[in-house]
Scaffold this motif. Structure first.
Motif, mmCIF file in Angstrom:
data_model
loop_
_atom_site.group_PDB
_atom_site.id
_atom_site.type_symbol
_atom_site.label_atom_id
_atom_site.label_comp_id
_atom_site.label_asym_id
_atom_site.label_seq_id
_atom_site.Cartn_x
_atom_site.Cartn_y
_atom_site.Cartn_z
ATOM 1 N N GLY A 1 -11.362 1.434 -14.537
ATOM 2 C CA GLY A 1 -11.524 0.281 -15.420
ATOM 3 C C GLY A 1 -10.236 -0.152 -16.090
ATOM 4 O O GLY A 1 -10.086 -1.287 -16.465
ATOM 5 N N LYS A 2 -9.295 0.787 -16.241
ATOM 6 C CA LYS A 2 -8.074 0.433 -16.963
ATOM 7 C C LYS A 2 -6.882 0.260 -16.009
ATOM 8 O O LYS A 2 -5.748 0.315 -16.427
ATOM 9 C CB LYS A 2 -7.726 1.545 -17.970
ATOM 10 N N ARG A 3 -7.159 0.076 -14.717
ATOM 11 C CA ARG A 3 -6.051 0.030 -13.783
ATOM 12 C C ARG A 3 -5.437 -1.356 -13.790
ATOM 13 O O ARG A 3 -5.937 -2.265 -13.131
ATOM 14 C CB ARG A 3 -6.520 0.372 -12.380
ATOM 15 N N VAL A 4 -4.379 -1.547 -14.591
ATOM 16 C CA VAL A 4 -3.723 -2.843 -14.679
ATOM 17 C C VAL A 4 -2.238 -2.674 -14.472
ATOM 18 O O VAL A 4 -1.650 -1.660 -14.838
ATOM 19 C CB VAL A 4 -3.985 -3.523 -16.053
ATOM 20 N N LEU A 5 -1.612 -3.661 -13.873
ATOM 21 C CA LEU A 5 -0.196 -3.623 -13.568
ATOM 22 C C LEU A 5 0.486 -4.809 -14.214
ATOM 23 O O LEU A 5 0.075 -5.939 -13.985
ATOM 24 C CB LEU A 5 0.041 -3.659 -12.055
ATOM 25 N N GLY A 6 1.488 -4.550 -15.007
ATOM 26 C CA GLY A 6 2.205 -5.658 -15.667
ATOM 27 C C GLY A 6 2.917 -6.524 -14.685
ATOM 28 O O GLY A 6 3.606 -6.024 -13.795
ATOM 29 N N GLY B 1 0.835 -1.206 0.000
ATOM 30 C CA GLY B 1 0.000 0.000 0.000
ATOM 31 C C GLY B 1 0.864 1.247 0.000
ATOM 32 O O GLY B 1 1.580 1.500 0.962
ATOM 33 N N GLN B 2 0.774 2.035 -1.083
ATOM 34 C CA GLN B 2 1.597 3.242 -1.197
ATOM 35 C C GLN B 2 0.768 4.507 -0.973
ATOM 36 O O GLN B 2 0.929 5.499 -1.669
ATOM 37 C CB GLN B 2 2.259 3.291 -2.580
ATOM 38 N N PHE B 3 -0.125 4.435 0.002
ATOM 39 C CA PHE B 3 -0.921 5.611 0.360
ATOM 40 C C PHE B 3 -0.773 5.848 1.859
ATOM 41 O O PHE B 3 -0.113 5.075 2.556
ATOM 42 C CB PHE B 3 -2.393 5.418 -0.048
ATOM 43 N N LYS B 4 -1.379 6.926 2.362
ATOM 44 C CA LYS B 4 -1.186 7.340 3.752
ATOM 45 C C LYS B 4 -1.558 6.227 4.737
ATOM 46 O O LYS B 4 -2.524 5.499 4.529
ATOM 47 C CB LYS B 4 -2.031 8.578 4.046
ATOM 48 N N LYS B 5 -0.768 6.147 5.813
ATOM 49 C CA LYS B 5 -0.979 5.073 6.793
ATOM 50 C C LYS B 5 -2.340 5.154 7.474
ATOM 51 O O LYS B 5 -2.892 4.143 7.899
ATOM 52 C CB LYS B 5 0.137 5.112 7.850
ATOM 53 N N GLN B 6 -2.883 6.371 7.590
ATOM 54 C CA GLN B 6 -4.180 6.494 8.264
ATOM 55 C C GLN B 6 -5.354 6.077 7.370
ATOM 56 O O GLN B 6 -6.481 5.955 7.827
ATOM 57 C CB GLN B 6 -4.412 7.924 8.783
ATOM 58 N N SER B 7 -5.083 5.870 6.063
ATOM 59 C CA SER B 7 -6.137 5.422 5.141
ATOM 60 C C SER B 7 -6.118 3.903 4.995
ATOM 61 O O SER B 7 -5.083 3.267 5.196
ATOM 62 C CB SER B 7 -5.956 6.066 3.764
ATOM 63 N N VAL B 8 -7.272 3.362 4.633
ATOM 64 C CA VAL B 8 -7.409 1.904 4.467
ATOM 65 C C VAL B 8 -8.143 1.620 3.155
ATOM 66 O O VAL B 8 -9.199 2.196 2.885
ATOM 67 C CB VAL B 8 -8.207 1.280 5.643
ATOM 68 N N ALA B 9 -7.572 0.739 2.340
ATOM 69 C CA ALA B 9 -8.237 0.291 1.112
ATOM 70 C C ALA B 9 -9.150 -0.879 1.452
ATOM 71 O O ALA B 9 -8.728 -1.825 2.121
ATOM 72 C CB ALA B 9 -7.208 -0.112 0.064
ATOM 73 N N ASN B 10 -10.384 -0.802 0.995
ATOM 74 C CA ASN B 10 -11.364 -1.857 1.265
ATOM 75 C C ASN B 10 -11.623 -2.701 0.020
ATOM 76 O O ASN B 10 -11.458 -2.228 -1.105
ATOM 77 C CB ASN B 10 -12.686 -1.251 1.737
ATOM 78 N N SER B 11 -12.055 -3.927 0.250
ATOM 79 C CA SER B 11 -12.460 -4.845 -0.838
ATOM 80 C C SER B 11 -11.412 -4.907 -1.951
ATOM 81 O O SER B 11 -11.731 -4.751 -3.131
ATOM 82 C CB SER B 11 -13.810 -4.410 -1.422
ATOM 83 N N VAL B 12 -10.164 -5.143 -1.566
ATOM 84 C CA VAL B 12 -9.078 -5.232 -2.551
ATOM 85 C C VAL B 12 -9.166 -6.583 -3.263
ATOM 86 O O VAL B 12 -9.296 -7.623 -2.619
ATOM 87 C CB VAL B 12 -7.699 -5.062 -1.872
ATOM 88 N N GLU B 13 -9.107 -6.537 -4.590
ATOM 89 C CA GLU B 13 -9.160 -7.756 -5.397
ATOM 90 C C GLU B 13 -8.016 -7.718 -6.410
ATOM 91 O O GLU B 13 -7.972 -6.865 -7.275
ATOM 92 C CB GLU B 13 -10.508 -7.854 -6.119
ATOM 93 N N ILE B 14 -7.076 -8.637 -6.258
ATOM 94 C CA ILE B 14 -5.919 -8.710 -7.152
ATOM 95 C C ILE B 14 -6.089 -9.940 -8.033
ATOM 96 O O ILE B 14 -6.174 -11.061 -7.538
ATOM 97 C CB ILE B 14 -4.604 -8.775 -6.342
ATOM 98 N N ALA B 15 -6.174 -9.706 -9.343
ATOM 99 C CA ALA B 15 -6.383 -10.801 -10.305
ATOM 100 C C ALA B 15 -5.060 -11.128 -10.984
ATOM 101 O O ALA B 15 -4.491 -10.297 -11.688
ATOM 102 C CB ALA B 15 -7.431 -10.410 -11.332
ATOM 103 N N PRO C 1 -1.600 -8.866 -18.102
ATOM 104 C CA PRO C 1 -1.283 -8.040 -16.932
ATOM 105 C C PRO C 1 -2.077 -8.439 -15.688
ATOM 106 O O PRO C 1 -3.144 -9.036 -15.778
ATOM 107 C CB PRO C 1 -1.660 -6.635 -17.377
ATOM 108 N N ILE C 2 -1.509 -8.095 -14.547
ATOM 109 C CA ILE C 2 -2.203 -8.264 -13.259
ATOM 110 C C ILE C 2 -3.097 -7.036 -13.070
ATOM 111 O O ILE C 2 -2.654 -5.910 -13.288
ATOM 112 C CB ILE C 2 -1.191 -8.367 -12.103
ATOM 113 N N SER C 3 -4.342 -7.258 -12.684
ATOM 114 C CA SER C 3 -5.240 -6.117 -12.450
ATOM 115 C C SER C 3 -5.612 -6.039 -10.976
ATOM 116 O O SER C 3 -5.656 -7.054 -10.275
ATOM 117 C CB SER C 3 -6.498 -6.229 -13.314
ATOM 118 N N VAL C 4 -5.857 -4.812 -10.514
ATOM 119 C CA VAL C 4 -6.147 -4.567 -9.098
ATOM 120 C C VAL C 4 -7.410 -3.721 -8.973
ATOM 121 O O VAL C 4 -7.553 -2.709 -9.660
ATOM 122 C CB VAL C 4 -4.971 -3.824 -8.407
#
Length: 425
Positions: free
Chosen positions: A419-424, A301-315, A377-380
């Motif tokens: 929709g286009k957020r993909v990571l190689g 997670g490369q965002f602020k420590k006080q924030s939380v990402a919910n329902s993360v799905e890595i394909a 690509p891996i998508s998130v």
């Protein structure tokens, strides 16, 4: 020029219902649409605009239906496509699910709606809330001499009815940003943009005027607040709901409007800006002879420590001939979807600054085949509440109504993967 006629077809191209607005195109022309579409599809040259002789077909596909507009002359294509998508939205509001069965079950209402949505080929009343005032789904007895035009249709403010009353006056504002990113296997960002929308849920009595203030850089420069550039954002491709006074916005960047009742999208915007991936993905693939493969995925997670990402799905894509899956995750759960050749790693809650690992082991009959296929690509997917990447802020929301009541505005910020957020990988 706009549409000559509008058709709703089933998957075989058979017309379910149609409305001829101008009479300058033969209604039998629609018979050429499906053969033309199938021919272009076979040639790999399918386009959203098809032409037969002098007649143009502008079409969209939704569920198991085709919505087709025909025109003889050089139509305003953007207007026609906007109308077709708006018609889908209105039908969905009426019937919940828009599909062949709902059209067949509601022929009379669909025809009435087509009659009101467009007049002589030009879009007319396309607001479902206004249409529902006089096109209802209940059977009506004929009452002679009592025909009247709903006041909202003839009002200067056609999107809001008069006489609305609430015991508690409130406005809920959602600022939602989608991050579209494309990153190659070396970690270089190939595409980076933020697409934002501001949605309102309005529960206000009377005919209130609202004024929304954002930390807009152009506004800050106009008012002499340009010294604080770090806290302002430069909005591009801004699009507004019809209720916004555009002349006022052009003059002094004030977003002033009389809102529709209930839910609506006030505006959308885009920012072409360099954004680092909020969830950084690294993947390593190890092959053991010709019998098995191990995939290791690291997410940070490369965002602020006080924030939380919910329902993360890595394909994570895997070779099509993989079998016998085994998983080990430091957090969350993983499952294999053989029909999509992908492993889905679900993490319910992902705090900023944290790092997690997932290992997947597969049996692999042929490693060579995987090389030929290449590696998709891996998508998130994720959602981060109370956080915006661009730094956009609602500075104020003023609510002015002649009765002088007090109203409460509530603001919520959400960032989500686009929709286009993909990571190689």
């Amino acid at each position: 020029m706009s549409a000559s006629a509008v058709f709703i077809l089933d998957m075989k191209g058979k017309p379910l219902i149609c409305r001829n607005y101008k009479g300058d195109v033969s209604m039998t022309e629609i018979d050429h649409f499906m053969p033309l579409l199938m021919q272009k599809e076979e040639e790999g040259a399918l386009t959203p605009l098809l032409t037969h002789g002098r007649v143009h077909f502008l079409w969209i596909k939704y569920s198991n239906l085709y919505l087709v507009a025909t025109t003889l002359k050089n139509a305003n294509a953007s207007l026609v496509y906007s109308f077709l998508y708006k018609a889908v939205e209105v039908f969905s509001e009426y019937f919940k699910e828009l599909e062949e069965e709902s059209i067949r079950d509601n022929f009379v209402i669909v025809y009435e709606l087509l009659d009101e949505l467009m007049d002589f080929g030009f879009p007319q009343t396309t607001d479902s809330k206004i249409l529902q005032e006089y096109i209802t789904q209940q059977g009506n007895k004929l009452e002679t001499g009592k025909s009247r035009v709903p006041p909202t249709v003839t009002n200067a403010v056609s999107w809001r009815s008069e006489g609305i009353k609430y015991k508690k006056n409130e406005v809920f504002i959602d600022v939602i940003e989608s991050v579209n990113l494309l990153v190659n296997a070396n970690g270089s960002v190939l595409l980076s943009e933020i697409v934002g929308t501001i949605k309102l849920k309005v529960f206000l009595s009377g005919m209130p005027e609202l004024r929304l203030g954002l930390n807009d850089r152009v506004l800050f420069e106009l008012t002499g607040l340009s010294g604080n550039k770090n806290k302002s954002v430069e909005l591009e491709d801004v699009k507004f709901h019809q209720c916004v006074r555009l002349s006022r916005f052009d003059n002094d960047r004030t977003i002033s409007f009389i809102p529709p009742d209930g839910d609506f999208e006030l505006m959308s915007y885009r920012l072409n800006t360099q954004v680092k991936p909020l969830i950084w993905i690294e993947s390593v693939i190890e092959k053991f002879s010709h019998s098995r493969v191990e995939i290791m995925v690291k997410a940070k997670g490369q965002f602020k420590k006080q924030s939380v990402a919910n329902s993360v799905e890595i394909a994570v894509p895997v070779p099509s001939d993989a079998d016998s899956p085994r998983f080990k995750t430091s957090v969350g759960s993983a499952k294999y979807l053989p029909e999509k050749n992908v492993v889905i790693w679900n993490i319910k809650s992902f705090p900023g600054g944290k790092e997690y690992l997932m290992r997947a082991h597969f049996g692999l009959p042929s490693v060579e085949k995987e090389e030929v296929e290449g590696r998709p690509p891996i998508s998130v997917k994720f959602e981060i509440p109370y956080f915006t990447v661009s730094g956009i802020q609602v500075r104020y929301m003023k609510i002015i109504e002649k009765s002088g009541y007090q109203a409460l505005p509530w603001v919520r910020y959400i960032t989500q993967s686009g929709g286009k957020r993909v990571l190689g990988g």
